[in-house]
Design an enzyme around this catalytic site. Structure first.
Site, PDB file in Angstrom:
ATOM      1  N   ASN A 156       0.684  -1.227  -0.057  1.00 41.58           N
ATOM      2  CA  ASN A 156       0.009   0.125  -0.125  1.00 41.58           C
ATOM      3  C   ASN A 156       0.744   1.072  -0.115  1.00 41.58           C
ATOM      4  O   ASN A 156       2.069   1.293  -0.183  1.00 41.58           O
ATOM      5  CB  ASN A 156      -1.055   0.073   1.261  1.00 41.58           C
ATOM      6  CG  ASN A 156      -2.476   0.541   0.639  1.00 41.58           C
ATOM      7  OD1 ASN A 156      -2.454   1.780   0.046  1.00 41.58           O
ATOM      8  ND2 ASN A 156      -3.601  -0.186   0.891  1.00 41.58           N
ATOM      9  N   ARG A 157       0.125   2.463   0.198  1.00 46.63           N
ATOM     10  CA  ARG A 157       0.905   3.623   0.008  1.00 46.63           C
ATOM     11  C   ARG A 157       1.692   4.092   1.236  1.00 46.63           C
ATOM     12  O   ARG A 157       1.093   4.155   2.479  1.00 46.63           O
ATOM     13  CB  ARG A 157       0.053   4.664  -0.597  1.00 46.63           C
ATOM     14  CG  ARG A 157      -0.266   4.242  -1.900  1.00 46.63           C
ATOM     15  CD  ARG A 157      -1.622   5.195  -2.372  1.00 46.63           C
ATOM     16  NE  ARG A 157      -1.879   4.711  -3.865  1.00 46.63           N
ATOM     17  CZ  ARG A 157      -2.634   3.737  -4.419  1.00 46.63           C
ATOM     18  NH1 ARG A 157      -3.261   3.016  -3.327  1.00 46.63           N
ATOM     19  NH2 ARG A 157      -2.846   3.654  -5.511  1.00 46.63           N
ATOM     20  N   HIS A 209       3.559  -0.089  -2.717  1.00 45.73           N
ATOM     21  CA  HIS A 209       3.848  -1.455  -2.729  1.00 45.73           C
ATOM     22  C   HIS A 209       5.390  -1.779  -2.584  1.00 45.73           C
ATOM     23  O   HIS A 209       6.113  -2.620  -3.635  1.00 45.73           O
ATOM     24  CB  HIS A 209       3.326  -2.096  -4.053  1.00 45.73           C
ATOM     25  CG  HIS A 209       1.692  -2.309  -3.937  1.00 45.73           C
ATOM     26  ND1 HIS A 209       0.888  -2.335  -2.663  1.00 45.73           N
ATOM     27  CD2 HIS A 209       0.805  -2.131  -5.060  1.00 45.73           C
ATOM     28  CE1 HIS A 209      -0.297  -2.215  -3.040  1.00 45.73           C
ATOM     29  NE2 HIS A 209      -0.586  -2.360  -4.349  1.00 45.73           N
ATOM     30  N   HIS A 216      -1.523 -10.169  -3.570  1.00 50.28           N
ATOM     31  CA  HIS A 216      -2.128  -9.285  -4.495  1.00 50.28           C
ATOM     32  C   HIS A 216      -2.683  -9.950  -5.687  1.00 50.28           C
ATOM     33  O   HIS A 216      -2.839  -9.689  -6.834  1.00 50.28           O
ATOM     34  CB  HIS A 216      -1.116  -8.232  -4.958  1.00 50.28           C
ATOM     35  CG  HIS A 216      -1.768  -7.137  -5.233  1.00 50.28           C
ATOM     36  ND1 HIS A 216      -2.516  -6.817  -6.280  1.00 50.28           N
ATOM     37  CD2 HIS A 216      -1.615  -5.743  -4.620  1.00 50.28           C
ATOM     38  CE1 HIS A 216      -2.828  -5.579  -6.508  1.00 50.28           C
ATOM     39  NE2 HIS A 216      -2.218  -4.812  -5.405  1.00 50.28           N
ATOM     40  N   SER A 217      -3.497 -11.378  -5.316  1.00 54.76           N
ATOM     41  CA  SER A 217      -4.166 -12.037  -6.335  1.00 54.76           C
ATOM     42  C   SER A 217      -5.289 -10.912  -6.764  1.00 54.76           C
ATOM     43  O   SER A 217      -6.044 -10.595  -6.018  1.00 54.76           O
ATOM     44  CB  SER A 217      -4.645 -13.190  -5.965  1.00 54.76           C
ATOM     45  OG  SER A 217      -3.539 -14.343  -5.996  1.00 54.76           O
ATOM     46  N   TYR A 218      -5.721 -10.961  -8.115  1.00 51.17           N
ATOM     47  CA  TYR A 218      -6.769 -10.720  -8.509  1.00 51.17           C
ATOM     48  C   TYR A 218      -7.782 -11.659  -8.903  1.00 51.17           C
ATOM     49  O   TYR A 218      -7.479 -12.667  -9.725  1.00 51.17           O
ATOM     50  CB  TYR A 218      -6.609  -9.742 -10.051  1.00 51.17           C
ATOM     51  CG  TYR A 218      -6.033  -8.589  -9.786  1.00 51.17           C
ATOM     52  CD1 TYR A 218      -4.645  -8.389  -9.487  1.00 51.17           C
ATOM     53  CD2 TYR A 218      -6.618  -7.211 -10.192  1.00 51.17           C
ATOM     54  CE1 TYR A 218      -3.955  -7.321  -9.457  1.00 51.17           C
ATOM     55  CE2 TYR A 218      -5.936  -5.949 -10.141  1.00 51.17           C
ATOM     56  CZ  TYR A 218      -4.510  -6.038  -9.899  1.00 51.17           C
ATOM     57  OH  TYR A 218      -3.802  -4.835  -9.665  1.00 51.17           O
ATOM     58  N   ASP A 232     -11.074   1.304  -3.478  1.00 51.69           N
ATOM     59  CA  ASP A 232      -9.857   1.074  -3.537  1.00 51.69           C
ATOM     60  C   ASP A 232      -9.772   1.637  -2.195  1.00 51.69           C
ATOM     61  O   ASP A 232      -8.658   2.674  -2.127  1.00 51.69           O
ATOM     62  CB  ASP A 232      -8.988   1.617  -4.749  1.00 51.69           C
ATOM     63  CG  ASP A 232      -7.537   1.519  -4.805  1.00 51.69           C
ATOM     64  OD1 ASP A 232      -7.171   0.790  -3.914  1.00 51.69           O
ATOM     65  OD2 ASP A 232      -6.955   1.931  -5.751  1.00 51.69           O
ATOM     66  N   GLN A 292      -7.507  -4.041   2.292  1.00 48.90           N
ATOM     67  CA  GLN A 292      -7.710  -3.165   1.112  1.00 48.90           C
ATOM     68  C   GLN A 292      -8.609  -3.924  -0.204  1.00 48.90           C
ATOM     69  O   GLN A 292      -8.254  -5.093  -0.283  1.00 48.90           O
ATOM     70  CB  GLN A 292      -6.416  -2.846   0.511  1.00 48.90           C
ATOM     71  CG  GLN A 292      -6.607  -1.964  -0.695  1.00 48.90           C
ATOM     72  CD  GLN A 292      -6.295  -0.337  -0.377  1.00 48.90           C
ATOM     73  OE1 GLN A 292      -6.319  -0.173   0.802  1.00 48.90           O
ATOM     74  NE2 GLN A 292      -6.543   0.460  -1.266  1.00 48.90           N
ATOM     75  N   GLU A 324      -6.831  -7.753  -0.062  1.00 48.85           N
ATOM     76  CA  GLU A 324      -5.174  -7.501   0.535  1.00 48.85           C
ATOM     77  C   GLU A 324      -5.550  -7.185   1.985  1.00 48.85           C
ATOM     78  O   GLU A 324      -5.780  -6.107   2.377  1.00 48.85           O
ATOM     79  CB  GLU A 324      -4.576  -6.048  -0.267  1.00 48.85           C
ATOM     80  CG  GLU A 324      -4.628  -6.434  -1.693  1.00 48.85           C
ATOM     81  CD  GLU A 324      -4.402  -5.066  -2.293  1.00 48.85           C
ATOM     82  OE1 GLU A 324      -3.537  -4.258  -1.927  1.00 48.85           O
ATOM     83  OE2 GLU A 324      -5.274  -4.504  -3.145  1.00 48.85           O
TER      84      GLU A 324
HETATM   85  C1  BGC Z   1      -4.018  -0.541  -4.794  1.00 50.65           C
HETATM   86  C2  BGC Z   1      -4.278   0.158  -6.333  1.00 50.65           C
HETATM   87  C3  BGC Z   1      -3.282  -0.162  -7.382  1.00 50.65           C
HETATM   88  C4  BGC Z   1      -3.257  -1.654  -7.317  1.00 50.65           C
HETATM   89  C5  BGC Z   1      -2.156  -2.119  -8.103  1.00 50.65           C
HETATM   90  C6  BGC Z   1      -3.662  -1.862  -4.980  1.00 50.65           C
HETATM   91  O1  BGC Z   1      -3.327  -2.359  -3.994  1.00 50.65           O
HETATM   92  O2  BGC Z   1      -4.872  -0.015  -3.802  1.00 50.65           O
HETATM   93  O3  BGC Z   1      -4.626   1.520  -6.071  1.00 50.65           O
HETATM   94  O4  BGC Z   1      -3.718   0.441  -8.310  1.00 50.65           O
HETATM   95  O5  BGC Z   1      -2.809  -2.152  -6.122  1.00 50.65           O
HETATM   96  O6  BGC Z   1      -0.909  -1.432  -8.266  1.00 50.65           O
END
Ligand code: BGC
Length: 353
Positions: free
Chosen positions: A80-81, A106, A180-182, A253, A290, A318
């Site tokens: 995260n940020r 990340h 970070h699986s989609y 998000d 997240q 996440e």
């Molecule tokens: C973030 C998104 C980001 C994505 C891919 C997520 O964890 O919250 O804002 O675009 O990851 O980087």
């Protein structure tokens, strides 16, 4: 059950990368590579017994080496940020890469998703497991301390992909590992995830500014599109651009403050896809999650079997500490000190309804 491995390719600096295939007693299959600890495929049955691969990804290593939005990866050192890529710890200011204007995201330019982990395949009583290890040197990506990390993936015989993380450090450092699986429970190549029904076990979330940095507030979900306390379709309120938070995220998000306060391993969320009947529960020891609805997917990633991943074709769950924790004194601490052991456990459990 079984676990097998084969070569998956080489990195530009000549490191050998492998891919492991974990199969449990019920025929579920997870493929995981030691490049970034990435889950490249996850095949689970639907109501009719037919299997589908429910995670977005690529067919080959190059897909993962090239730029992509963290498909399937272990994210670290800090997921995260971090606002403006700066934090102060024990009186010293640290500066990190700004790789998501104007913030750090990340773990930086070469995060844990882009490194080669050492690996060990294990057959456990619970199911096949893969132990991954990575030592992040002092100063890597600007973070303090040598951080020795382990991640163990187990595909259990009760149809759960369990992820256990551990780490120790020789200097105080922030740490926030996540996965970070989609997911798309209809299948990775089927389309958008808007009709999935979601429940998030959280009374509060952390609202952000327009750069997705929390403003420090813990806000009640009541009366907002963030209220997923009863199962609700993702698409029901995702385009409610009268809601400032939805606008800032371009959809969901955001970090939910899980009702699980004391680090117990507890239910965080459930996801249900009606057509296939697939149901996924997320359990974690972490305080936050997240929930990201793939708002930045735009068809530019061509994945497995030529699948084109478009807007909102996958979602991430996440589990983690809250975004920007190193700069937010009222959030649970994400600082690991020498002598302590970082631990987090998250499980994605599959069944059908
Ligand atoms: C973030 C998104 C980001 C994505 C891919 C997520 O964890 O919250 O804002 O675009 O990851 O980087």
């Amino acid at each position: 059950m079984s676990i097998t491995s084969k070569p998956f390719g080489q990195t530009a600096d000549g490191k050998q990368v492998d891919i492991f295939t974990l199969t449990n007693n019920n025929g579920l299959v997870a493929q995981i590579t030691n490049f970034g600890g990435i889950v490249t495929s996850l095949s689970v049955p639907g109501r009719d017994g037919k299997f589908a691969d429910v995670v977005l990804g690529f067919d080959d290593l190059d897909g993962y080496i090239n730029e992509h939005p963290y498909f399937g990866a272990i994210v670290g050192r800090v997921g995260n940020r971090i606002a403006k890529g700066k934090f102060t710890l024990e009186g010293k200011e640290y500066t990190l890469a700004i790789n998501n204007r104007p913030n750090h995201l990340h773990g930086g330019l070469k995060g844990f998703d882009k490194v080669v982990w050492t690996s060990q395949a294990i057959e456990t009583a619970e199911g096949p497991a893969l132990r991954l290890m990575y030592t992040s040197p002092d100063g890597e990506e600007g973070y303090p301390g040598t951080l020795t990390c382990g991640v163990t993936y187990t595909l259990t015989n009760d149809n759960t992909l369990k992820i256990e993380y551990d780490a120790v450090t020789d200097k105080a450092t922030p740490i926030n590992l996540t996965h970070h699986s989609y997911f798309n429970l209809a299948g990775h190549d089927v389309g958008d995830i808007l009709s999935h029904e979601v429940m998030i076990n959280a009374d509060n979330f952390t609202p952000t500014d327009k750069t997705l940095i929390p403003n420090g507030e813990i806000r009640d979900v009541e009366g907002t599109p963030m209220d997923f306390r009863t199962p609700t379709e993702i698409g029901a309120r995702i385009n409610n651009d009268k809601d400032q938070q939805i606008k800032f995220g371009g959809g969901y998000d955001h970090n939910w403050v899980l009702n699980n306060k004391d680090g117990q391993f507890a239910l965080a969320a459930t996801f249900y896809e009606k057509t296939s009947g697939r149901f996924m529960e997320v359990l974690t020891t972490e305080p936050g999650m997240q929930f990201y609805t793939g708002n930045f997917l735009d068809g530019s990633n061509v994945g497995k079997g030529g699948a084109v991943y478009k807007h909102r074709n996958g979602f991430c769950a996440e589990t983690q500490h809250f975004p920007d924790s190193p700069n937010q004194p009222n959030f649970p601490t994400a600082i690991l000190h020498p002598g302590q052991t970082y631990k987090q456990i998250t499980a994605y459990r599959f069944s059908t309804k």
